[in-house]
Design an enzyme around this catalytic site. Structure first.
Site, short mmCIF file in Angstrom:
data_model
loop_
_atom_site.label_atom_id
_atom_site.label_comp_id
_atom_site.label_asym_id
_atom_site.label_seq_id
_atom_site.Cartn_x
_atom_site.Cartn_y
_atom_site.Cartn_z
N HIS A 134 0.88 -1.34 0.03
CA HIS A 134 0.01 0.10 -0.10
C HIS A 134 0.84 1.21 0.09
CE1 HIS A 134 -3.69 -2.12 0.42
NE2 HIS A 134 -3.53 -2.57 1.63
N ASP A 171 -2.89 -10.39 -2.33
CA ASP A 171 -3.33 -10.04 -1.34
C ASP A 171 -4.92 -9.72 -1.63
OD1 ASP A 171 -2.33 -8.52 1.70
OD2 ASP A 171 -3.91 -7.53 0.76
N ASP A 258 -4.90 -12.62 3.27
CA ASP A 258 -6.08 -12.01 3.76
C ASP A 258 -7.30 -12.52 3.06
OD1 ASP A 258 -4.82 -10.52 2.44
OD2 ASP A 258 -5.07 -8.58 3.59
ZN LIG Z 1 -4.21 -7.10 2.79
#
Ligand SMILES: [Zn+2]
Length: 349
Positions: A134, A171, A258
């Site tokens: 990110h 992800d 996740d």
């Molecule tokens: Zn994530």
């Protein structure tokens, strides 16, 4: 053939985030699960700290300085999700350094001339926190400080002369940082599967890169509730043909866990076997292309699911014989992605 190499560093435990899903227990759980399996026979090494120069090829100096200053002053919040403690700067340097060292091993380290030599390292992993995907050039966000996988990819280009690097980010969140860093370039193909809608809200299918990078950003959003069938279908029927068409010198996995069914931060339904399957497909792709495969840890917040799935994926990418690749049906969503991207990537038709 050299054994796979795993990079880690105890500084990952000193990035103190308090009561936060992205905490040191993630690394403790992963390392316990791996040590119980004798680290799968991998060569376990301590990651060096990345140098300012290595990080500076992706992030401006002011970004590095801002994080260092905040850590030195005792830490604090960067945004609602992202915070640092006094130990975070060292943790972040080693997290980036692990990705850099992993690339060195894969492209030019032990078994130099890598890629073809019989003693070349074909698989490696960098298991650190904080995660990185990110982090934008000048902005830490979403638990991430430096773009670890981006720094690794840039290092492959600058230090090893890699002409093309493919990053596949599985992800469950869109890797907005990696996406932005390479948005206008064709020497890094960034491919992301992610749940949509979900944090950070970027990565629509229509985002395909810009300028010289048009077509070299591939976003594959999937709805909440998507499980193994959808994810595996995207890997088999979109990511693998893209890799064949692009012919990278290096494959990197931006590996968050996740999207797991047990994860509390998102709504996808991938199982341990699904992660192992995606890893096996990427191992097979790397073998087919004759290039090495590196894995960089991103998210994953349910400790048991995270640690089991990391073990399963490392087993798959480190296997001597390419693991059996299951037949994967073409999901309607993957078919739509093929149709959408075929103009840029004839390999998809
Ligand atoms: Zn994530």
């Amino acid at each position: 053939m050299a054994v796979p190499v795993l990079f880690r560093h105890p500084s990952s435990l000193e990035h103190d985030t308090g009561a936060h899903p992205e905490n040191a227990r993630r690394i403790v759980a992963i390392e316990r699960a791996l040590s119980e399996r004798d680290w799968l026979g991998w060569d376990v090494r301590r990651s060096p700290a990345a140098t300012r120069e290595q990080i500076g090829r992706v992030h401006p100096a002011q970004h590095i300085d801002r994080i260092e200053d905040l850590c030195r002053r005792g830490g604090g919040m960067i945004d609602m999700d992202t915070l640092v403690s006094p130990g975070s700067f060292a943790a972040a340097l080693h997290a980036a350094g692990g990705a850099v060292a992993m690339v060195d091993v894969l492209l030019g380290g032990a078994g130099a001339g890598a890629g073809n030599g019989s003693d070349a390292v074909r698989a490696a992993a960098s298991l650190h926190r904080p995660p990185g995907h990110h982090a934008e050039r000048a902005r830490a966000m979403g638990f991430c400080l430096f773009g670890n996988v981006a720094i690794g990819a840039q290092h492959a280009i600058d230090a090893h002369g890699a002409r093309r690097v493919l990053i596949f980010d599985w992800d469950v969140h869109h890797g907005n940082g990696t996406n932005a860093i390479f948005h206008e370039r064709d020497d890094v193909l960034f491919v992301s599967t992610h749940q949509s809608p979900l944090y950070p809200g970027t990565g629509p299918a229509s985002d395909i890169g810009r300028g010289a990078g048009e077509g070299f950003t591939v976003n594959l959003p999937v709805p909440g509730g998507s499980g193994d069938a959808v994810f595996l279908s995207h890997v088999e029927h979109v990511v693998r043909p893209l890799a064949r068409g692009y012919a990278p010198d290096l494959l990197l996995l931006s590996a968050g866990y996740d999207a797991h069914a047990d994860d509390p931060l998102a709504g996808c339904r991938v199982t341990d076997a699904g992660f192992a399957g995606m890893a096996a497909l990427m191992r097979a792709t790397a073998d087919e292309l004759g290039v090495p495969l590196g894995l960089v840890l991103e998210g994953g917040y349910e400790l048991a699911a995270l640690s089991r799935s990391v073990v399963a994926t490392l087993e798959a990418i480190g296997s001597v014989q390419a693991p059996a690749v299951p037949a994967v049906k073409l999901d309607p969503l993957a078919l739509r992605a093929q149709e959408r991207l075929a103009g840029y990537w004839p390999a998809l038709t």
